[in-house]
Structure formats: C-alpha cells, structure tokens
Design an enzyme around this catalytic site. Structure first.
Site, short mmCIF file in Angstrom:
data_model
loop_
_atom_site.label_atom_id
_atom_site.label_comp_id
_atom_site.label_asym_id
_atom_site.label_seq_id
_atom_site.Cartn_x
_atom_site.Cartn_y
_atom_site.Cartn_z
N ASP A 186 11.63 60.05 -30.23
CA ASP A 186 12.97 59.82 -29.91
C ASP A 186 13.15 58.40 -29.83
OD1 ASP A 186 14.18 62.13 -29.41
OD2 ASP A 186 13.71 62.19 -27.33
N GLU A 198 34.45 51.73 -2.89
CA GLU A 198 34.17 50.57 -3.21
C GLU A 198 32.31 50.20 -2.97
OE1 GLU A 198 35.56 48.29 -4.94
OE2 GLU A 198 36.85 49.63 -5.22
N ARG A 230 14.07 66.37 -19.36
CA ARG A 230 13.70 66.81 -20.71
C ARG A 230 12.36 66.25 -21.27
NH1 ARG A 230 14.75 63.33 -24.87
NH2 ARG A 230 15.29 64.86 -26.36
N PRO A 246 25.56 49.98 -9.76
CA PRO A 246 25.65 49.13 -10.88
C PRO A 246 24.85 47.92 -10.79
CG PRO A 246 28.09 49.28 -9.92
CD PRO A 246 27.02 50.33 -9.20
N1 SAM Z 1 31.90 47.73 -5.80
C1 SAM Z 1 30.69 48.11 -6.39
C2 SAM Z 1 29.82 47.11 -6.80
O1 SAM Z 1 30.72 46.05 -7.55
O2 SAM Z 1 28.87 46.92 -7.02
C3 SAM Z 1 31.00 49.36 -7.29
C4 SAM Z 1 31.57 50.57 -6.68
S1 SAM Z 1 31.77 51.92 -7.68
C5 SAM Z 1 33.25 52.09 -8.01
C6 SAM Z 1 31.36 53.42 -6.75
C7 SAM Z 1 30.00 53.97 -7.12
O3 SAM Z 1 29.93 54.36 -8.22
C8 SAM Z 1 28.89 53.01 -6.65
O4 SAM Z 1 28.56 52.89 -5.32
C9 SAM Z 1 27.69 53.75 -7.42
O5 SAM Z 1 27.08 54.66 -6.69
C10 SAM Z 1 28.56 54.44 -8.72
N2 SAM Z 1 28.39 53.50 -9.89
C11 SAM Z 1 29.17 52.87 -10.37
N3 SAM Z 1 28.84 52.29 -11.57
C12 SAM Z 1 27.62 52.69 -11.60
C13 SAM Z 1 26.60 52.41 -12.90
N4 SAM Z 1 26.84 51.61 -13.62
N5 SAM Z 1 25.37 52.96 -12.44
C14 SAM Z 1 25.21 53.77 -11.44
N6 SAM Z 1 25.91 54.04 -10.58
C15 SAM Z 1 27.32 53.58 -10.49
#
Ligand code: SAM
Length: 256
Positions: free
Chosen positions: A178, A125, A163, A98
């Site tokens: 698209d 996490e 795609r 994220p």
């Molecule tokens: N504590 C982290 C933070 O605040 O950045 C978030 C951890 S999340 C619970 C666990 C994993 O989900 C991340 O390491 C990532 O690989 C994936 N993930 C969560 N949200 C995502 C998003 N919006 N885009 C891409 N990957 C995501």
C-alpha cells in the site's frame, strides 16, 4: 501487533454522539473484523458523566471568546470509567485534535501494537486545556484542517489501525505494498479487460515475468512519488538502483 491471546483490539470511544459509530462499522472489512472478534468498538456517551439533569458537557470559555468548550469533569470521569475496565493499566488515552501529531502510516503501525485504547472526541471549540495537560497521553490529528468533531477522526484512526491487524484484511500482502507502507506511493494497478476503449494495460503486467513485473512496479512507484510526493523520498528506504532511476528521471527534460 496486539497480542492475539489478549482478545480483540479494543477501541473505547468517548463521544456525545455514540450512534455515529453504528453505521460506519456495519459494513465491509470493519463489520467482519468486529463479528470475527478481532476488533471491538465501544462507544461511551460523555453525557452519562455529566453531573446535572440537563446532561451538560460544555460551558463558556474563561476570558470570553466565541463558542463553548467541553468541560473537564465529564471527560475525566468518562475516561476513568472506560480505563477501569481495560485489560491493562497503561491503556493510552488519545485525544483527536487538530493540534495533535499527524496520523501517518508509521503512527498507524505503532498503534497496531496497542491492544486497547481510549479515544476522546472533542466537539464545540474543543476541550478544557486541563484535559490535554493531565488526562490524555497522546494527541493525534488526521490532517491540517478543522472538523466539527473528533468522531470522524476517531473512525479514520480505527479503520486504518484495524486493517493492519492480523486476519482483518484477507491477505496480509494486500496491505504490504500500500501507499506509505513502503515509504512510497503505490504503483498503478489494472484489472480486466486488458484493453478498454483502446487504452491498453502495460505489456509488462501481461508478460507473466515476475521479476520484470516487480521491477516495473518499483519504478512506477518511484516515478509517481517523485511527481506527486517528492517529500516522501527524503525518508523512504531506497536501493542504489532506485537512486539511479530517480537520478535519470530528474535529468529527463520530458519528466514532469
Ligand atoms: N478550536 C479547536 C482548535 O483550534 O484546535 C478546534 C475545535 S474543533 C471545531 C472540535 C473538535 O473536532 C476538536 O476538539 C477535535 O476533537 C476534533 N477535530 C477537529 N479537527 C480535527 C483534526 N484535524 N484531527 C482530529 N480531530 C479533529
């Protein structure tokens, strides 16, 4: 686009849940792309690179705090193993996170030029920061919300990139107008019947006049974008005609 001579576009996916990747790629366009050898998805189980017999890939965060973090060593070893089989030495390593740059259609198009990449799916996490600092070459987010793991994000990225690869979608034109590809939201579309429950398809679309249809579609696209995603108009390529039409819409008291 990726060089067709180099073989299928290959996505290595590092995950602790490799079986998650079976079903989503067993249906529809993705299944066909894989069986036609245009795309290859290779899941790698990060636990195979854990040093202990419990296959541990997570540990407590230094300094305290809730939850667990993915350890650096299994991720470094898994990435290095996947990369050692890559066709090119500069195969990128993308952490789904994220905290990454947003996955937009422009980023998707950029990735169609990469013939092979390693996608790292976090869990818990997240990952030890050294993975971010010294292992990955890019970090991509699929939106401003938090998932419980990177697997769904990796699937979204793989689907969106695949795609656009030549031969994956039946006709390349079907991706050209698209939403976002044109910089705008797509115009409305209808199929038969021409009238359903007294709701008629716009006459222009039934007219057979291709120039009029193209004009109608462009204007509907502009109208929808102005209403729903005006931010896109700041970067979309607009003609003088488009600007004039948008000006008219903005002046129109009944448009909202
Ligand atoms: N504590 C982290 C933070 O605040 O950045 C978030 C951890 S999340 C619970 C666990 C994993 O989900 C991340 O390491 C990532 O690989 C994936 N993930 C969560 N949200 C995502 C998003 N919006 N885009 C891409 N990957 C995501």
């Amino acid at each position: 686009m990726a060089d067709a001579l180099a073989g299928p576009t290959r996505f290595h996916v590092l995950t602790i849940f490799p079986t998650m990747f079976v079903s989503p790629f067993s249906e529809g366009i993705m299944a066909r792309a894989i069986s036609n050898e245009l795309v290859e998805v290779r899941p790698h189980d990060i636990r195979d690179y854990a040093p202990d017999r419990h296959r541990t890939v997570d540990d407590y965060p230094f300094g305290g705090g809730p939850g667990m973090l993915m350890k650096a060593a299994p991720l470094f070893d898994a990435v290095e193993a996947a990369r050692s089989t890559a066709r090119s030495a500069d195969c990128p390593v993308i952490l789904l996170s994220p905290q990454g740059r947003p996955l937009t259609q422009a980023v998707v198009e950029e990735l169609t030029r990469v013939p092979e990449m390693v996608l790292v799916c976090g869990r818990y996490e997240g990952v030890d920061e050294r993975v971010r600092d010294y292992l990955v070459t890019d970090e991509i987010s699929i939106g401003d919300y938090v998932l419980s793991g990177g697997e769904l994000a990796a699937m979204v990225l793989i689907d969106a990139v695949s795609r656009l690869l030549p031969g994956v979608v039946g006709s390349i034109e079907s991706t050209e107008d698209d939403s976002f590809t044109t910089g705008l939201i797509q115009h409305p579309q209808y199929t038969r019947p021409a009238e359903y429950r007294s709701w008629r398809v716009p006459d222009t679309l039934l007219s057979g006049n291709h120039a009029e249809i193209a004009r109608w579609r462009r204007r509907e696209s502009l109208r929808k974008t102005l209403r729903r995603r005006p931010d896109l108009l700041e970067t979309a390529e607009l003609t003088d005609d488009d600007e004039k039409y948008l000006h008219q819409l903005r002046q129109d008291q009944t448009f909202h």
